[in-house]
Write an enzyme that holds these catalytic residues in place. Structure first.
Site: not given
Ligand code: NAI
Length: 257
Positions: A22, A162, A165
């Site tokens: 996702r 966070y 990290a």
């Molecule tokens: P989200 O929560 O929608 O998706 C995170 C993804 O990581 C999901 O597919 C989830 O299943 C997977 N995940 C989490 N823990 C896991 C585990 N233990 N094992 C396997 N998969 C795992 O988050 P989003 O927003 O798509 O974030 C993606 C990346 O972008 C992350 O590293 C987040 O820190 C980073 N990010 C997001 C921002 C935002 O505003 N949404 C801003 C800056 C960075």
């Protein structure tokens, strides 16, 4: 040196994207597939990973596979790269996208949560990078992209695990790039600002979130996962062949304000 397409092409490349079920990870998987890569989707939920891989194939990807792995599980992390190689063949691109966060100030951050956040956001990219590097080094080519955050460049309140990290992930990116650039391996990071995903669902659409977008994002809109996917596809391609160890901010100008 011959001219390279600025949009790049990834045909014939195999890419693993963590957390690709996702949000940003899914958009990265879609962008890599649209550029011609064979994408391996991984996430905790096997059915979701399969659905995303099927959707990639339905949209014309040259091939897509899936593999479930919980990256909080030490054994699963250790097995992931060998399993991918055994089941699908050698990798060319690794995208460390999976990440988790929590709202906690330093003074009261539970240790267990701190460790979980450090593990998924920082330790796992270290371990997967270390696991994939020998084959990249042996063939003299490979790309690693780490999904950091603008909070890896500038702290904010109540993100006491966070923030360190993601700062660490940017440091890890630079260290990997330094150690492996001479072997043909490129390592870069992307630092998204506020992107509309499940992770930020408590922010966007709320009065405070709307005010943040209006006053803190000069571009005047929240970011979309596709804003990150497009950059990942470029960084993965030969068009970025001289870019090593960079962290590229994608935040609508947020850090400027
Ligand atoms: P989200 O929560 O929608 O998706 C995170 C993804 O990581 C999901 O597919 C989830 O299943 C997977 N995940 C989490 N823990 C896991 C585990 N233990 N094992 C396997 N998969 C795992 O988050 P989003 O927003 O798509 O974030 C993606 C990346 O972008 C992350 O590293 C987040 O820190 C980073 N990010 C997001 C921002 C935002 O505003 N949404 C801003 C800056 C960075």
């Amino acid at each position: 040196m011959a001219a390279v397409s600025p949009t790049g092409t990834l045909s014939g490349r195999r890419a693993l994207v963590t957390g690709a079920t996702r949000g940003i990870g899914r958009a990265i998987a879609e962008a890599l597939a649209a550029s011609g890569a064979h994408v391996i989707v991984t996430g905790r939920d096997e059915a979701r990973a399969r659905d995303v891989a099927n959707a990639l194939e339905a949209s014309g990807a040259s091939g897509a596979d899936y593999l479930a792995a919980d990256l909080e599980d030490d054994d699963a992390v250790g097995e992931l790269i060998p399993r991918v190689q055994a089941d699908f063949g050698p990798l060319d691109i690794l995208v460390n996208n999976a990440g988790i966060d929590a709202d906690n100030p330093l003074i009261s951050h539970p240790l267990e949560d701190w460790r979980r956040i450090m593990k998924v956001n920082l330790e796992v990219p270290f371990r997967l990078g270390q696991a994939v590097a020998p084959q990249f080094i042996e063939k003299g080519a490979g790309v690693i992209i780490n999904i950091a955050s603008i909070l890896g460049l500038s702290p904010t309140m109540d993100a006491a695990a966070y923030v360190p990290a993601k700062h660490g992930l940017i440091g890890l990116t630079r260290q990997m790039a330094l150690e492996w650039a001479g072997s043909g391996v490129r390592v870069n990071a992307i630092a998204p600002g506020l992107i509309q995903t499940d992770m930020t669902s408590g922010v966007w659409g709320t009065p405070a979130g709307d005010a943040y977008v209006q006053h803190k994002i000069p571009a005047g809109r929240i970011g979309q996962p596709q804003d990150i996917g497009a950059l990942a596809a470029f960084l993965a391609s030969d068009a970025a062949s001289f870019i090593h160890g960079e962290t590229i901010v994608v935040d609508g100008g947020g850090l400027l304000s």
